[in-house]
Design a protein around this motif. Structure first.
Motif, mmCIF file in Angstrom:
data_model
loop_
_atom_site.group_PDB
_atom_site.id
_atom_site.type_symbol
_atom_site.label_atom_id
_atom_site.label_comp_id
_atom_site.label_asym_id
_atom_site.label_seq_id
_atom_site.Cartn_x
_atom_site.Cartn_y
_atom_site.Cartn_z
ATOM 1 N N ASN A 175 25.228 2.086 86.232
ATOM 2 C CA ASN A 175 24.750 3.135 87.292
ATOM 3 C C ASN A 175 25.837 3.538 88.487
ATOM 4 N N THR A 176 26.618 2.641 88.585
ATOM 5 C CA THR A 176 27.510 3.053 89.627
ATOM 6 C C THR A 176 28.429 4.068 89.036
ATOM 7 N N VAL A 177 28.935 3.691 87.709
ATOM 8 C CA VAL A 177 30.048 4.703 87.417
ATOM 9 C C VAL A 177 29.340 5.953 87.104
ATOM 10 N N SER A 178 28.231 5.979 86.432
ATOM 11 C CA SER A 178 27.470 7.220 86.231
ATOM 12 C C SER A 178 27.300 8.099 87.656
ATOM 13 N N ALA A 179 27.108 7.378 88.640
ATOM 14 C CA ALA A 179 26.858 8.414 90.019
ATOM 15 C C ALA A 179 28.166 8.783 90.565
ATOM 16 N N ALA A 180 29.223 7.969 90.099
ATOM 17 C CA ALA A 180 30.920 8.233 90.659
ATOM 18 C C ALA A 180 31.149 9.537 89.862
ATOM 19 N N VAL A 181 30.616 9.603 88.523
ATOM 20 C CA VAL A 181 30.900 10.747 87.479
ATOM 21 C C VAL A 181 30.221 12.055 88.276
ATOM 22 N N SER A 182 29.052 11.822 88.520
ATOM 23 C CA SER A 182 28.337 12.990 89.197
ATOM 24 C C SER A 182 28.872 13.361 90.523
ATOM 25 N N SER A 183 29.520 12.453 91.170
ATOM 26 C CA SER A 183 30.253 12.788 92.528
ATOM 27 C C SER A 183 31.369 13.731 92.431
ATOM 28 N N VAL A 184 31.861 13.467 91.351
ATOM 29 C CA VAL A 184 33.273 14.386 91.108
ATOM 30 C C VAL A 184 32.882 15.572 90.403
ATOM 31 N N ALA A 185 31.758 15.788 89.911
ATOM 32 C CA ALA A 185 31.544 16.927 88.920
ATOM 33 C C ALA A 185 31.627 18.265 89.455
ATOM 34 N N GLU A 186 31.708 18.421 90.973
ATOM 35 C CA GLU A 186 31.797 19.754 91.500
ATOM 36 C C GLU A 186 33.516 20.145 91.216
ATOM 37 N N LEU A 187 34.252 19.188 91.204
ATOM 38 C CA LEU A 187 35.728 19.425 90.883
ATOM 39 C C LEU A 187 36.038 20.336 89.745
ATOM 40 N N LYS A 188 35.092 19.985 88.586
ATOM 41 C CA LYS A 188 35.275 20.061 86.986
ATOM 42 C C LYS A 188 36.507 19.541 86.539
ATOM 43 N N PRO A 189 36.695 18.367 86.650
ATOM 44 C CA PRO A 189 37.862 17.919 85.955
ATOM 45 C C PRO A 189 37.699 17.982 84.270
ATOM 46 N N LYS A 190 38.856 18.313 83.661
ATOM 47 C CA LYS A 190 38.789 18.314 82.150
ATOM 48 C C LYS A 190 38.563 17.100 81.798
ATOM 49 N N PHE A 191 39.622 15.898 82.446
ATOM 50 C CA PHE A 191 39.623 14.744 81.922
ATOM 51 C C PHE A 191 39.331 13.725 83.144
ATOM 52 N N LEU A 192 38.522 12.836 82.899
ATOM 53 C CA LEU A 192 38.253 11.761 84.066
ATOM 54 C C LEU A 192 38.438 10.435 83.466
ATOM 55 N N THR A 193 39.290 9.541 84.034
ATOM 56 C CA THR A 193 39.591 8.187 83.398
ATOM 57 C C THR A 193 38.317 7.070 83.812
ATOM 58 N N ILE A 194 38.114 6.293 82.834
ATOM 59 C CA ILE A 194 37.305 5.224 83.025
ATOM 60 C C ILE A 194 38.040 4.003 82.131
ATOM 61 N N HIS A 195 37.590 2.801 82.358
ATOM 62 C CA HIS A 195 38.192 1.704 81.836
ATOM 63 C C HIS A 195 37.352 1.249 80.663
ATOM 64 N N ALA A 196 38.115 1.422 79.416
ATOM 65 C CA ALA A 196 37.044 1.121 78.270
ATOM 66 C C ALA A 196 36.528 -0.168 78.481
ATOM 67 N N SER A 197 37.359 -1.082 78.727
ATOM 68 C CA SER A 197 36.865 -2.542 79.017
ATOM 69 C C SER A 197 35.570 -2.895 79.964
ATOM 70 N N GLY A 198 35.339 -1.727 80.335
ATOM 71 C CA GLY A 198 33.793 -1.802 81.271
ATOM 72 C C GLY A 198 32.619 -1.769 80.296
ATOM 73 N N GLY A 199 32.791 -1.730 79.020
ATOM 74 C CA GLY A 199 31.888 -1.942 77.949
ATOM 75 C C GLY A 199 31.057 -0.910 77.574
ATOM 76 N N ALA A 200 30.301 -1.004 76.452
ATOM 77 C CA ALA A 200 29.677 0.186 75.561
ATOM 78 C C ALA A 200 28.726 0.742 76.826
ATOM 79 N N SER A 201 27.809 0.196 77.526
ATOM 80 C CA SER A 201 27.008 0.625 78.454
ATOM 81 C C SER A 201 27.361 1.503 79.483
ATOM 82 N N MET A 202 28.565 1.093 80.051
ATOM 83 C CA MET A 202 29.230 1.866 81.217
ATOM 84 C C MET A 202 29.753 3.182 80.590
ATOM 85 N N ILE A 203 30.568 3.103 79.319
ATOM 86 C CA ILE A 203 31.104 4.324 78.682
ATOM 87 C C ILE A 203 30.020 5.084 78.288
#
Ligand code: C5P
Length: 231
Positions: free
Chosen positions: A68-96
């Motif tokens: 839930n937090t990662v999803s909200a964080a991605v939405s928070s930077v959406a206005e910057l229109k990044p082409k790539f945004l990194t996450i740690h794959a070790s956060g697991g399937a649901s987080m990814i």
């Protein structure tokens, strides 16, 4: 021109970042902004750089939290229109998958295993397999859950390419031009070797940014030379 070079703008100074973009923008279309930059200047800093050139943003925030937090964080930077945004794959399937679903236009970029971690470091934090095997497993998991790009060592790129297919963009740091100073990087490939190993993009920092200490014109020439070395 679509350049496979991503320049790491590792600086705490906004004017420096601007001058680096202006000096290299003929050879480079994508710039990586990491925690050093983003925690200091945030979205405002990125917006200020927008008119320094024509470029895409690689936002290297390495998100790792509950879905839930990662999803909200991605939405928070959406206005910057990044082409790539990194996450740690070790956060697991649901987080990814939460990250990937949050803003479908952003290529969620899964960092596999940090190259600063050795096999014994991984054992210590509870990983059962080697860095290379863990990176392949994490890349597969990330792509199965919607990640569209992967960050890995150039030494893992060919194995990862086999399991993720051709549509996924592989991005590798740990790259040094022939004869380049290694700095704190230990195992490196040249840009051309990394691309031959399966990378679509290579992240380069100091081999280009250190040239600015000589002059911005040297920086411009250096980035053009690296691009030329790929042909
Ligand atoms: O200066 P240098 O070319 O070593 O910079 C590479 C960039 O890629 C830096 O921003 C560094 O943090 C990043 N990076 C790395 N190795 C990794 C992951 C990221 O060097 N495994």
């Amino acid at each position: 021109m679509k350049s496979p070079i991503i320049l790491a703008l590792d600086t705490k100074d906004l004017d420096t970042a601007k001058s680096w973009i202006q000096a290299t923008n003929l050879s480079i279309n994508t710039y990586k902004f990491g925690l050093e930059f983003y925690l200091k200047f945030g979205a405002t800093g990125l917006k200020e750089l927008a008119n320094a050139g024509d470029f895409e943003i690689f936002l290297d925030l390495k998100l790792h939290d509950i879905p839930n937090t990662v999803s909200a964080a991605v939405s928070s930077v959406a206005e910057l229109k990044p082409k790539f945004l990194t996450i740690h794959a070790s956060g697991g399937a649901s987080m990814i998958s939460a990250a990937s679903a949050a803003v479908p236009s952003i290529s969620i970029t899964a960092v596999t295993i940090l190259t600063s971690l050795s096999d014994s470091d991984l054992l210590e934090i509870g990983f059962a397999s080697s860095a290379k095997d863990s990176a392949v497993t994490l890349a597969k998991l990330a792509v199965a859950n919607g990640a569209r790009s992967i960050v890995c060592s150039p030494f893992e790129a060919s194995e990862i390419r086999k399991v993720v297919g051709e549509q996924i963009e592989i991005i590798t740091p740990g790259v040094r031009p022939v004869g380049g100073d290694l700095g704190d990087q230990k195992r490196v490939m040249t840009p051309k070797e990394a691309i031959s190993a399966g990378a679509n993009f290579i992240v380069i920092g100091r081999p280009i940014t250190d040239l600015a200490k000589v002059s911005l014109d040297e920086m411009r020439k250096g980035s053009a030379l690296i691009l030329d070395s790929l042909n």
